[in-house]
Write a protein that holds these residues in place. Sequence first.
Motif, PDB file in Angstrom:
ATOM      1  N   VAL A 156       3.346  53.008 -31.231  1.00 39.84           N
ATOM      2  CA  VAL A 156       2.299  53.413 -30.755  1.00 39.84           C
ATOM      3  C   VAL A 156       2.143  54.835 -31.986  1.00 39.84           C
ATOM      4  O   VAL A 156       2.868  55.453 -32.606  1.00 39.84           O
ATOM      5  CB  VAL A 156       2.032  55.368 -29.751  1.00 39.84           C
ATOM      6  N   LEU A 206       1.324  54.463 -20.668  1.00 40.45           N
ATOM      7  CA  LEU A 206       0.716  54.639 -22.133  1.00 40.45           C
ATOM      8  C   LEU A 206      -0.678  54.586 -21.808  1.00 40.45           C
ATOM      9  O   LEU A 206      -1.080  55.306 -20.950  1.00 40.45           O
ATOM     10  CB  LEU A 206      -0.075  53.085 -23.050  1.00 40.45           C
ATOM     11  N   TYR A 216      -2.697  52.221 -31.228  1.00 39.85           N
ATOM     12  CA  TYR A 216      -1.403  51.921 -31.206  1.00 39.85           C
ATOM     13  C   TYR A 216      -1.345  50.134 -32.139  1.00 39.85           C
ATOM     14  O   TYR A 216      -2.431  49.769 -32.316  1.00 39.85           O
ATOM     15  CB  TYR A 216      -1.321  51.266 -29.712  1.00 39.85           C
TER      16      TYR A 216
END
Length: 329
Positions: free
Chosen positions: A275, A302, A308
């Motif tokens: 990320v 997430l 990402y």
Amino acid sequence: MKHIWTIVLFLITASLLAGCDQDSASPAPAAESSARTEAGEHAEHEGDEDAEDGHEEEAARVELTPQQVADAGIEVVEAGPAHIRETLPIYGVITPNATAVRQVTARYPGAIRSIAKDFGDAVRQGETLATVESNESLQVYNVTAPLSGVVTARDANPGEQTDERVLFTVADLSTVWVELSVFPRDAGKVRLDQAVRIRGADAGASADGRVIWVAPFGSSANQTLTVRVLLDNAERRWAPGLYVTAEVTLAETDVPLAVRNDALQTMEEETVVFVAEEGGFEPRAVQLGRSDSETTEIVAGLAAGDLYVANNSFILKAELGKGEAEHGH
């Protein structure tokens, strides 16, 4: 005399008592020293633990400059909803679109005087392919291309008689067919107008098409049915004769959060996604749901909108491993 001995005995007794008191008091400094040593070791141990924690915290982040990110081809995208497809994998081959293929013959029998186009040449509709002198009128006329495309066959040479044979074959390759071979057990799963994703030998080559024909009969040679897919080929990426793989879409499911499969990496027996955070990239453990050949659902770890690394995340994993190895030394 008796008084003198009494004084001597008193002095000896006092001396002995003083020695005993000194011996009993002497361990105190040693105990104090031991306590100081233990406290120092404890503080040193805590310092080591803090240092290790600091190393782990530092190692859990990969810092790259914008230029390094660009040079590595790292692609950052936003996590969000996606379609998960249930597919049927099939093999096939690219063929010309038969409705866009023309065979060219001479209008009048005669002798071929010149050849303007050869095998593999691109032509425009109306462009001259050859010139022929008529046997009856002795007039020379042009044999022209009936459509724009590519010369895929030539059977003509100067001085030869045209007779009634095919002199040229011209194919418009802006669209092509994909002939897929389906086994009888899967024939019931394929129907007209189904979406199909075609993939070439090059991992990056893919395109979407639709089923336009399902053969009503099978092939005795390989015991399969032919399914035909129409594919756009304006950029000439799909050359006839090449083998491909296909995924026929049987069903689609919407999921609220998903990432590309290339984003997933395994670290310490956990699946992680890198990320983008301020100052670098951090691996984040995730829990997976449904998946297909391109996309995987994320059920935990997430959030929608997180940025990402979708491509070349393995580079960050390698950088992280390199950093941990350096800290180990």
